[in-house]
Every structure is written in structure tokens, then in C-alpha cells.
Write a protein that holds these residues in place. Structure first.
Motif, PDB file in Angstrom:
ATOM      1  N   ASN A   1       5.912 -16.194  11.860  1.00 20.70           N
ATOM      2  CA  ASN A   1       5.130 -15.159  12.143  1.00 20.70           C
ATOM      3  C   ASN A   1       3.673 -14.969  11.675  1.00 20.70           C
ATOM      4  N   GLY A   2       3.569 -15.590  10.185  1.00 16.44           N
ATOM      5  CA  GLY A   2       2.578 -15.325   9.541  1.00 16.44           C
ATOM      6  C   GLY A   2       2.291 -14.021   8.845  1.00 16.44           C
ATOM      7  N   LEU A   3       1.301 -13.498   8.693  1.00 10.85           N
ATOM      8  CA  LEU A   3       1.082 -12.225   7.908  1.00 10.85           C
ATOM      9  C   LEU A   3       1.071 -11.050   8.855  1.00 10.85           C
ATOM     10  N   GLU A   4       1.955 -10.049   8.508  1.00 12.77           N
ATOM     11  CA  GLU A   4       2.210  -8.955   9.308  1.00 12.77           C
ATOM     12  C   GLU A   4       2.442  -7.798   8.170  1.00 12.77           C
ATOM     13  N   THR A   5       1.793  -6.479   9.129  1.00 12.09           N
ATOM     14  CA  THR A   5       1.856  -5.495   8.107  1.00 12.09           C
ATOM     15  C   THR A   5       3.119  -4.500   8.582  1.00 12.09           C
TER      16      THR A   5
ATOM     17  N   SER B   1       0.809  -1.240  -0.079  1.00 14.36           N
ATOM     18  CA  SER B   1      -0.053  -0.016   0.031  1.00 14.36           C
ATOM     19  C   SER B   1       0.935   1.291   0.117  1.00 14.36           C
ATOM     20  N   SER B   2       0.213   2.429   0.088  1.00 14.45           N
ATOM     21  CA  SER B   2       1.086   3.606  -0.047  1.00 14.45           C
ATOM     22  C   SER B   2       1.911   3.728   1.405  1.00 14.45           C
ATOM     23  N   LYS B   3       1.632   3.020   2.381  1.00 12.49           N
ATOM     24  CA  LYS B   3       2.357   3.158   3.675  1.00 12.49           C
ATOM     25  C   LYS B   3       2.995   1.969   4.269  1.00 12.49           C
ATOM     26  N   GLU B   4       2.387   1.020   3.840  1.00  9.68           N
ATOM     27  CA  GLU B   4       2.759  -0.492   4.304  1.00  9.68           C
ATOM     28  C   GLU B   4       3.093  -1.570   3.460  1.00  9.68           C
ATOM     29  N   TYR B   5       3.974  -2.480   3.826  1.00 12.23           N
ATOM     30  CA  TYR B   5       3.914  -3.822   3.232  1.00 12.23           C
ATOM     31  C   TYR B   5       3.349  -4.858   3.779  1.00 12.23           C
ATOM     32  N   TRP B   6       2.668  -5.816   3.218  1.00  9.38           N
ATOM     33  CA  TRP B   6       2.005  -6.779   3.981  1.00  9.38           C
ATOM     34  C   TRP B   6       3.024  -7.701   3.546  1.00  9.38           C
ATOM     35  N   VAL B   7       3.358  -8.553   4.598  1.00  8.13           N
ATOM     36  CA  VAL B   7       4.292  -9.496   4.533  1.00  8.13           C
ATOM     37  C   VAL B   7       4.142 -10.885   5.356  1.00  8.13           C
TER      38      VAL B   7
END
Length: 71
Positions: free
Chosen positions: A35-39, A24-30
Motif C-alpha cells: 500500500n505504499g506510504l501511510e500514516t 512524530s508525536s502522534k503518528e508513525y509514517w510507514v
């Protein structure tokens, strides 16, 4: 600062190794191995293992799994 594309592999100090699955404009979704999905914020501190540039399409969970396995 250059924005990483979907499919880029990173190593984050807190979460470990993972693959960028959305941007997104401010975050990566990783999706991280441990640890699974984190932003995380785009300007967070992490090591780039492999950059995938100009990749704007979404990836399947199969692609994520294959990327995690190859780390």
C-alpha cells in the motif's frame, strides 16, 4: 506504551507488512509493501515483527527497500 524507532517492521491488519520510516508525536509514517506510504496513529493496533529502538535518524529508501525485502 513504548514508541517504536525508525526501521521497525510491523504487520497492520488493514495495510499489511511495512517499515516505519518516520515518527512524530502522534503518528508513525510507514511504508507498506502493498500500500505504499501511510500514516497510522501511534496507538493503532498492529503486530510488531521486529522493533528498532532508539533509532531517531532518518533512513534511506535503500534501507526501507532492504527491510521490506527481508520481511
Amino acid at each position: 506504551m513504548k514508541i517504536l524507532g525508525i526501521g521497525s517492521r510491523i504487520n497492520h491488519a488493514e495495510y499489511g507488512k511495512g517499515v516505519i520510516t518516520n515518527v512524530s508525536s502522534k503518528e508513525y509514517w510507514v511504508t507498506f509493501i502493498e500500500n505504499g506510504l501511510e500514516t497510522i496513529e501511534i496507538d493503532s493496533e498492529f503486530k510488531v515483527i521486529e522493533a528498532a529502538e532508539n533509532e531517531v535518524d532518518t533512513v534511506s529508501f535503500y534501507d526501507v527497500e532492504q527491510s521490506l525485502l527481508s520481511i
